[in-house]
Design an enzyme around this catalytic site. Sequence first.
Site, PDB file in Angstrom:
ATOM      1  N   SER A   1      37.363  39.717  37.291  1.00 52.86           N
ATOM      2  CA  SER A   1      38.333  40.703  37.675  1.00 52.86           C
ATOM      3  C   SER A   1      39.781  40.202  37.618  1.00 52.86           C
ATOM      4  O   SER A   1      40.704  41.024  37.633  1.00 52.86           O
ATOM      5  CB  SER A   1      38.034  41.204  39.088  1.00 52.86           C
ATOM      6  OG  SER A   1      38.124  40.154  40.018  1.00 52.86           O
TER       7      SER A   1
ATOM      8  N   SER B   1      35.183  35.639  38.821  1.00 46.37           N
ATOM      9  CA  SER B   1      36.405  36.359  38.426  1.00 46.37           C
ATOM     10  C   SER B   1      37.607  35.501  38.077  1.00 46.37           C
ATOM     11  O   SER B   1      38.612  36.029  37.613  1.00 46.37           O
ATOM     12  CB  SER B   1      36.812  37.324  39.539  1.00 46.37           C
ATOM     13  OG  SER B   1      36.039  38.477  39.432  1.00 46.37           O
TER      14      SER B   1
ATOM     15  N   LYS C   1      47.479  37.548  41.607  1.00 48.81           N
ATOM     16  CA  LYS C   1      46.517  38.651  41.533  1.00 48.81           C
ATOM     17  C   LYS C   1      46.817  39.652  42.650  1.00 48.81           C
ATOM     18  O   LYS C   1      47.144  39.252  43.778  1.00 48.81           O
ATOM     19  CB  LYS C   1      45.098  38.095  41.665  1.00 48.81           C
ATOM     20  CG  LYS C   1      43.994  39.123  41.476  1.00 48.81           C
ATOM     21  CD  LYS C   1      42.635  38.452  41.487  1.00 48.81           C
ATOM     22  CE  LYS C   1      41.514  39.442  41.257  1.00 48.81           C
ATOM     23  NZ  LYS C   1      40.180  38.787  41.247  1.00 48.81           N
TER      24      LYS C   1
END
Length: 490
Positions: free
Chosen positions: A154, A178, A79
């Site tokens: 996210s 997330s 990420k």
Amino acid sequence: MKLYEMTALELSRLLQEKEVSAVEVARSFIERADAVEPLVQAYITRTPEEALAGAEAVDAKRSRGEVLPPLAGVPLAIKDNICTRGVRTTCASRFLEDYVPPGDASVISKVRAAGMPLLGKTNMDEFAMGSSTENSAFFPTRNPWDLSRVPGGSSGGSAAAVSAGAAPLALGSDTGGSIRQPAAFCGVVGLRPTYGRVSRAGVVALASSMDQVGPIALTVADAALLLELIAGEDKADFTTSSEPVPSYLDVLSQGVQGLRVGLLVEDGPANFDPAVVAAVQKAARKLEEGGAVVEEASLPHVSYALEAYQLICAAEVSSNLGRFDGVRYGRCVAGENVYAMFSRSRGEGFGPEVKRRLLLGTYVLSKKQYDAYYLQALRVRALVCRDYQSAFKRFDLLLGAVTPTAAFKLGEKVDDPLAMYHADICIVHGPLAGVPAISVPYGFDGDGLPLGVQLTAAPYREELLFRAAHFLEQSRGAEPLRPQLSPSGL
Ligand code: GLN
């Protein structure tokens, strides 16, 4: 079966038995990503050269006879809020578009040392604020199961990459869901570790009292392998615990006999898709068949948790994002004086959701509003913690939903922040209490989209999550779920 279709555990075995080389594995994922990326757009920055160089180093060590960690040669997607030395780390924000960190986050040092080739940095909601990856300043990622839908957020890029076969494993971060929500939306496994289990040093902070890094994987066993590698005490993050890290893989097949499971009554009011409620009930019955004792459980104060989470998150955001001033990191827009420079840099660098939270957070921390909002939210947080403590006196695990529905359409909620926040209703209360939770794929909705169920355990009992989730996964049929993606040229 192609290499990019295999689980991390299968790849690890093939690599150890020298049936394939790390370079072949890396190449397979790079080529798969070449084919699916035009459709899915899971990555912000791809690093194929770096992945191949990492794979070559692993092959060289193995040919010298060195004994390597189990994940050596298994590639990883990361990420884009986790700092990588020499590779830009944007947090999907214009502010950090060209920001190249001078060092690695502690988790990156660990995965590099274990020989995992790095495939690139995945898309996300800007600074991890959001639930659909549509708040990325660059582009939205698409759900590999249905390209008109969001992958969740996210950590949407990480979940979509694993689901699409563009990475066998990924790291995400979970402050208020997330990791778990995009995992559920993309039909993969996502685990949020106990607060303090995994180092956050070098991870760009959203809300420091809740942020955790965790694995996104095709199977529970793969998630267990990756957590085992990244967990543990880190002197660079004094919130990490010295609690020993067990061998999670060893406990996987212990089954659920005798485990006490609480079925959360709060998950499943009228606005939940009946398919979600049915999936949770089916999982409860399966656990019972496996010998678990399932009874209803309640966390009475979680109905206030969404508001409390949003206030606490916004308050911490307004403090954490103060460091983005145009001087120390990222974007700098000159102005006639220093204040104009701050305001232009922030005004141009941040997107609308970030600004919304900065305004809310600054407001709730202001002298006049502090008691009414921030302190009140902290009181709710204390009550939620107490709810969890008493639930874990009776139960080993709690079972519930991850999301009220399967993946929603791109554009469906992006202009309605409250609707977007509301989709997080089942996943924000755990982080307030610091407890670990896993999302494991279980069933489909009426449109054939994957659904997840959520298991939560007391702090540092991740092994119970893995046991029960593995049991559910096996009962579903051991094969990982795969979307029907039809990239051209494959
Ligand atoms: N969707 C939640 C939010 O918008 C969670 C974000 C996260 O866990 N990073 O705050």
